[in-house]
Design a protein around this motif. Structure first.
Motif, mmCIF file in Angstrom:
data_model
loop_
_atom_site.group_PDB
_atom_site.id
_atom_site.type_symbol
_atom_site.label_atom_id
_atom_site.label_comp_id
_atom_site.label_asym_id
_atom_site.label_seq_id
_atom_site.Cartn_x
_atom_site.Cartn_y
_atom_site.Cartn_z
ATOM 1 N N PRO A 230 0.795 -1.228 0.000
ATOM 2 C CA PRO A 230 0.000 0.000 0.000
ATOM 3 C C PRO A 230 0.830 1.283 0.000
ATOM 4 C CG PRO A 230 -0.945 -1.589 1.519
ATOM 5 C CD PRO A 230 0.395 -2.138 1.100
ATOM 6 N N GLU A 241 5.743 -7.691 -0.596
ATOM 7 C CA GLU A 241 5.068 -8.942 -0.948
ATOM 8 C C GLU A 241 5.553 -9.454 -2.299
ATOM 9 O OE1 GLU A 241 1.760 -6.190 0.774
ATOM 10 O OE2 GLU A 241 3.710 -5.992 -0.223
ATOM 11 N N THR A 259 2.232 -15.863 2.018
ATOM 12 C CA THR A 259 0.812 -15.755 2.357
ATOM 13 C C THR A 259 0.583 -15.070 3.695
ATOM 14 O OG1 THR A 259 0.770 -17.924 3.444
ATOM 15 C CG2 THR A 259 0.374 -17.875 1.060
ATOM 16 N N LYS A 262 -0.911 -11.086 4.209
ATOM 17 C CA LYS A 262 -2.260 -10.600 3.931
ATOM 18 C C LYS A 262 -2.831 -9.709 5.037
ATOM 19 C CE LYS A 262 -6.654 -12.071 1.973
ATOM 20 N NZ LYS A 262 -7.474 -13.213 1.490
ATOM 21 N N PRO A 263 -2.743 -10.082 6.324
ATOM 22 C CA PRO A 263 -3.278 -9.199 7.373
ATOM 23 C C PRO A 263 -2.566 -7.848 7.434
ATOM 24 C CG PRO A 263 -2.913 -11.416 8.228
ATOM 25 C CD PRO A 263 -2.265 -11.366 6.885
ATOM 26 N N THR A 265 -1.000 -6.323 4.923
ATOM 27 C CA THR A 265 -1.405 -5.556 3.742
ATOM 28 C C THR A 265 -2.770 -4.920 3.964
ATOM 29 O OG1 THR A 265 -0.159 -7.106 2.353
ATOM 30 C CG2 THR A 265 -1.741 -5.674 1.247
ATOM 31 N N ALA A 266 -3.673 -5.681 4.583
ATOM 32 C CA ALA A 266 -5.017 -5.168 4.838
ATOM 33 C C ALA A 266 -4.974 -3.969 5.791
ATOM 34 C CB ALA A 266 -5.903 -6.271 5.414
ATOM 35 N N ILE A 267 -4.156 -4.049 6.830
ATOM 36 C CA ILE A 267 -4.044 -2.935 7.781
ATOM 37 C C ILE A 267 -3.585 -1.675 7.059
ATOM 38 C CG2 ILE A 267 -2.699 -2.018 9.718
ATOM 39 C CD1 ILE A 267 -2.716 -4.834 10.916
ATOM 40 N N LYS A 269 -3.652 -0.994 3.866
ATOM 41 C CA LYS A 269 -4.604 -0.505 2.869
ATOM 42 C C LYS A 269 -5.560 0.489 3.518
ATOM 43 C CE LYS A 269 -4.856 -4.166 -0.638
ATOM 44 N NZ LYS A 269 -5.702 -5.268 -1.201
ATOM 45 N N GLY A 270 -5.995 0.148 4.732
ATOM 46 C CA GLY A 270 -6.860 1.062 5.475
ATOM 47 C C GLY A 270 -6.154 2.355 5.822
ATOM 48 N N ARG A 272 -3.598 3.660 4.219
ATOM 49 C CA ARG A 272 -3.372 4.390 2.961
ATOM 50 C C ARG A 272 -4.631 5.171 2.556
ATOM 51 N NH1 ARG A 272 -0.339 4.578 -1.906
ATOM 52 N NH2 ARG A 272 -1.515 6.017 -3.201
ATOM 53 N N LYS A 273 -5.789 4.580 2.756
ATOM 54 C CA LYS A 273 -7.043 5.257 2.407
ATOM 55 C C LYS A 273 -7.182 6.559 3.193
ATOM 56 C CE LYS A 273 -11.995 4.410 1.872
ATOM 57 N NZ LYS A 273 -13.099 3.434 2.065
#
Length: 586
Positions: A230, A241, A259, A262-263, A265-267, A269-270, A272-273
């Motif tokens: 992100p 990744e 793999t 993933k958690p 990256t998800a954090i 991504k939020g 970054r938004k």
């Protein structure tokens, strides 16, 4: 096996959002980052120290302690600018020693130490201090391209760093200039001739980074720097990744589970938004012209930010063209802090002023005098004379010309100092740290955040607060959180009628200036750092009258003609917009 240093907590956000990532947005990810098996986490140094205090109202030492408390297994790494530490000038040896000692005490395990000019004299004190702490010391090559920078020069420099006690060597390619062939050759020679572990750091600005990392691995590099996706790409580092996936099942396998990201990256991504509005499209895209301009990621995003603040973003391309011209004038310094700020800011000044070196920052003068170290190539006598006049040159190690600073800091700010780290913060950034430690600092609002709702009030209150806008004139409008001044004129039959004269600004309390008087406008948005004259003083043409802090540099504002100071319209510490009147001369 090739290992990974994760940069998301330092260089990634420095490169993409001008170092604005807040500790509150790091904390949820810290334990996960610690569990991944990274070689290290880059968490501190660079511009984070300044930005924490200046923009986020955070204590950088508290940030480091917070991260250290959560990260128990993975080594924490910082970027240290040699004698510049985490500032934009050289500091005395007593400040260097104490800073390094406290950084180690508060949690730093790896000191990546560099000098913007690759002048080993500017790294000696910091390296010795870091070696003394027992921590890992990484000597760093500031990689660049120029007629005077050769592979032989870089290898010789790395040998000097080893001789000072460094435990590893980093190739710091801050602008994304290192191509696969050059990387293969340089890494191979460093491994063979210097015989220390080699780490490679680059940016994606030119589009070469991932190919360069694979070439580095093939040549024997031990560690590469990456950023979680992100906050990767563009002026940041290659995505962690992707590099982990790409090295999997090869001799360079990182040993990390692809793999498991993933958690994390998800954090982010939020996260970054939340910061999306701060990311300039210019910083995100691949720009092969960087191979010409050689502007590093952090410098590029800061140039965009600086031009936006000066309302001069339309001059962006002009500044890009001016940067290599200034760099050539300055003897081809690698563009990394602080020389990137010095060259970049001077380029902005040259473009805004419409005349090269009409406005010269204090830091540009000090650089040309030799106060930042030995320039890679000599500066021409003509440029030297233009910038410094008859000021004397600095010989030898610049640090030897600085007297101890800590005793004076302790005395001057004794009422503000609560802990030993405060002394260092005040030594590095006196005004900014004093504001933070006095409780007066406020975090800048997030650009995407809506204005805070007003407290409950009678419905009629807003209407009474300002006069109605009922006709042609000059108004302020707010668009996406930014305020613009616009002239509104009537349209009749498709033609814009002439604007009525804008209402005059309220006059200062002082007497109106005479016909022979002229107000000196501020060439930049900034803060009045120091007023050098008083009412009644006579000044000559080009004499400095005021110092304006803008773009992290001190800029002398000079008199355009000789005359007498009749009014001073600003105070020290006051923020001013571009074109705001500063001083009236008669």
């Amino acid at each position: 096996m090739v290992k990974i240093t994760e940069t998301i907590l330092r260089d990634a956000h420095q490169s993409l959002i001008a170092t604005r990532l807040r500790i509150e947005d790091m904390i949820p990810a810290l334990e996960l980052l610690d569990s991944m098996g990274y070689h290290s986490l880059e968490v501190w140094g660079g511009a984070t120290f300044d930005s924490c205090m200046r923009f986020l109202a955070e204590d950088p030492w508290e940030r480091l302690r917070t991260i250290r408390k959560a990260v128990k297994k993975t080594k924490l790494q910082m970027l240290l600018r040699g004698q510049n530490l985490v500032g934009y000038r050289h500091y005395a040896d007593d400040v260097v020693d104490r800073f390094v000692e406290l950084a180690a005490k508060n949690g730093i395990d790896i000191f990546r130490i560099f000098d913007a000019l690759n002048d080993v004299r500017n790294m000696e004190q910091a390296i010795r201090a870091a070696v003394k702490t027992g921590k890992h010391v990484q000597g760093t090559i500031s990689y660049t391209l120029s007629p005077v920078h050769t592979e032989d020069l870089f290898v010789t420099f790395a040998k000097e760093l080893k001789g000072l006690g460094c435990h590893s060597i980093c190739i710091k390619d801050m602008a994304g200039l290192l191509d696969p062939a050059a990387c293969t050759s340089l890494v191979s020679r460093l491994k063979k001739e210097v015989a220390l572990p080699v780490q490679v750091h680059t940016h994606c600005t030119s589009g070469l980074a991932q190919m360069t990392y694979f070439a580095a691995a093939e040549a024997g590099a031990d560690v590469v720097d990456c950023a979680l996706s992100p906050f990767s790409g563009g002026t940041s580092q290659p995505p962690t990744e992707s590099v982990v996936f790409g090295f999997a099942k090869t001799p360079y396998d990182t040993g990390m589970d692809p793999t498991a990201f993933k958690p994390l990256t998800a954090i982010f991504k939020g996260v970054r938004k939340k910061y999306d509005s701060m990311v300039s499209p210019i910083s995100e895209r691949v720009d092969v012209d960087v191979l010409i301009y050689q502007i590093p990621g952090g410098m590029l995003s800061n140039l965009v930010s600086q031009l936006e603040k000066q309302k001069k973003l339309d001059r962006y391309e002009d500044v890009l063209l001016e940067v290599p011209r200034v760099r050539t004038d300055m003897g081809y310094p690698p563009l990394v802090t602080p020389t990137s700020q010095i060259v970049g800011t001077q380029a902005v000044m040259n473009v805004i002023a419409g005349e090269r070196y009409k406005m010269i920052t204090k830091e540009t003068k000090e650089y040309v005098r030799g106060m930042y170290g030995r320039t890679p190539a000599p500066i021409s006598p003509e440029i030297r004379k233009l910038i410094t006049g008859d000021e004397p040159m600095v010989d030898g190690r610049p640090g030897d010309h600085l007297k101890p600073e800590l005793p004076e800091i302790k005395e001057k700010y004794k009422d503000l100092i609560k802990k030993e780290e405060d002394v260092i913060s005040l030594a590095l950034y006196p005004e900014v740290a004093a504001k933070l430690l006095s409780g007066k600092a406020e975090a800048e609002p997030m650009p995407s955040a809506a204005p805070a709702p007003a407290a409950a009030a009678p419905a009629a209150a807003p209407a009474a607060a300002a006069p109605a806008m009922t006709g042609p004139g000059r108004y302020q409008v707010q668009v996406n959180g930014k305020v613009f001044t616009v002239d509104v004129a009537p349209v009749t039959g498709g033609a814009v009628l002439p604007m009525p004269a804008a209402p005059a600004a309220p006059a200062p309390v002082a007497a109106a200036p005479s016909a022979g008087a002229r107000a000196l406008p501020s060439p930049l948005q900034g803060t009045v750092f120091k007023i050098l004259v008083k009412v009644g003083d006579r000044v000559e043409t080009n004499a400095p009258v005021l110092i304006l802090e803008a773009m992290k540099m001190e800029n002398e504002i000079t008199a355009p003609f000789s005359g007498v100071v009749s009014q001073i319209l600003v105070k020290e510490g006051q923020g001013v917009d571009a074109d705001a009147p500063l001083i009236v001369l008669e």
